[in-house]
Design a protein around this motif. Structure first.
Motif, PDB file in Angstrom:
ATOM      1  N   LEU A  95       0.863  -1.169   0.000  1.00  0.00           N
ATOM      2  CA  LEU A  95       0.000   0.000   0.000  1.00  0.00           C
ATOM      3  C   LEU A  95       0.907   1.227   0.000  1.00  0.00           C
ATOM      4  O   LEU A  95       1.702   1.402   0.923  1.00  0.00           O
ATOM      5  CB  LEU A  95      -0.893  -0.033   1.244  1.00  0.00           C
ATOM      6  N   ARG A  96       0.811   2.025  -1.032  1.00  0.00           N
ATOM      7  CA  ARG A  96       1.609   3.258  -1.140  1.00  0.00           C
ATOM      8  C   ARG A  96       0.751   4.430  -0.655  1.00  0.00           C
ATOM      9  O   ARG A  96      -0.337   4.662  -1.183  1.00  0.00           O
ATOM     10  CB  ARG A  96       2.037   3.481  -2.584  1.00  0.00           C
ATOM     11  N   ILE A  97       1.250   5.169   0.321  1.00  0.00           N
ATOM     12  CA  ILE A  97       0.427   6.243   0.887  1.00  0.00           C
ATOM     13  C   ILE A  97       0.094   7.307  -0.153  1.00  0.00           C
ATOM     14  O   ILE A  97      -0.984   7.873  -0.125  1.00  0.00           O
ATOM     15  CB  ILE A  97       1.054   6.865   2.159  1.00  0.00           C
ATOM     16  N   ASP A  98       1.004   7.562  -1.087  1.00  0.00           N
ATOM     17  CA  ASP A  98       0.724   8.576  -2.105  1.00  0.00           C
ATOM     18  C   ASP A  98      -0.487   8.209  -2.961  1.00  0.00           C
ATOM     19  O   ASP A  98      -1.186   9.090  -3.466  1.00  0.00           O
ATOM     20  CB  ASP A  98       1.941   8.807  -3.000  1.00  0.00           C
ATOM     21  N   ALA A 103      -5.153  12.607  -5.713  1.00  0.00           N
ATOM     22  CA  ALA A 103      -6.274  12.193  -6.563  1.00  0.00           C
ATOM     23  C   ALA A 103      -5.745  11.716  -7.911  1.00  0.00           C
ATOM     24  O   ALA A 103      -4.817  12.293  -8.474  1.00  0.00           O
ATOM     25  CB  ALA A 103      -7.234  13.356  -6.761  1.00  0.00           C
ATOM     26  N   ARG A 104      -6.320  10.667  -8.403  1.00  0.00           N
ATOM     27  CA  ARG A 104      -5.922  10.088  -9.687  1.00  0.00           C
ATOM     28  C   ARG A 104      -7.148  10.029 -10.600  1.00  0.00           C
ATOM     29  O   ARG A 104      -8.262   9.820 -10.127  1.00  0.00           O
ATOM     30  CB  ARG A 104      -5.400   8.664  -9.486  1.00  0.00           C
TER      31      ARG A 104
END
Length: 112
Positions: A95-98, A103-104
């Protein structure tokens, strides 16, 4: 401190801003400090004091895992990831915090 101007089509209204920009804190870097779980969320605690709670339903590998397996995580050496090593638990995920702070755009589903 200079007043801010908000304009609409009919009038200009002036509002005083109570604090200068220098009084606000803008984090330069977000790093993981701690991770906690409850029945619904993974709670990511950051070194800058922020807390980010992500629904477990968003992460199928965690949602379907036993609570005891969720706890077998490691915080990555750069403090930007939570890692479940499949050699140490039943979960194989990162799990990457970024991914949850930025928003993506939604992926295209092939429909027009």
């Amino acid at each position: 401190m200079s007043p801010r101007v908000f304009r609409d089509e009919t009038a200009t209204t002036w509002y005083d801003i109570g604090f200068p920009v220098s009084a606000y804190i803008f984090p330069h870097e977000t790093l993981l400090q701690d991770v906690r779980f409850d029945d619904t969320y993974i709670h990511l605690h950051m070194t800058d004091g922020r807390r980010l709670s992500v629904p477990l339903q968003w992460i199928p590998t965690l949602y379907h895992a036993a609570p005891s397996e969720r706890e077998k995580y490691e915080i990555g050496p750069n403090r930007k990831m939570v890692i479940w090593d499949p050699d140490k638990c039943a979960i194989n995920d990162e799990l990457r915090i970024d991914d949850y702070l930025i928003a993506r755009p939604r992926p295209s589903n092939g429909r027009s």
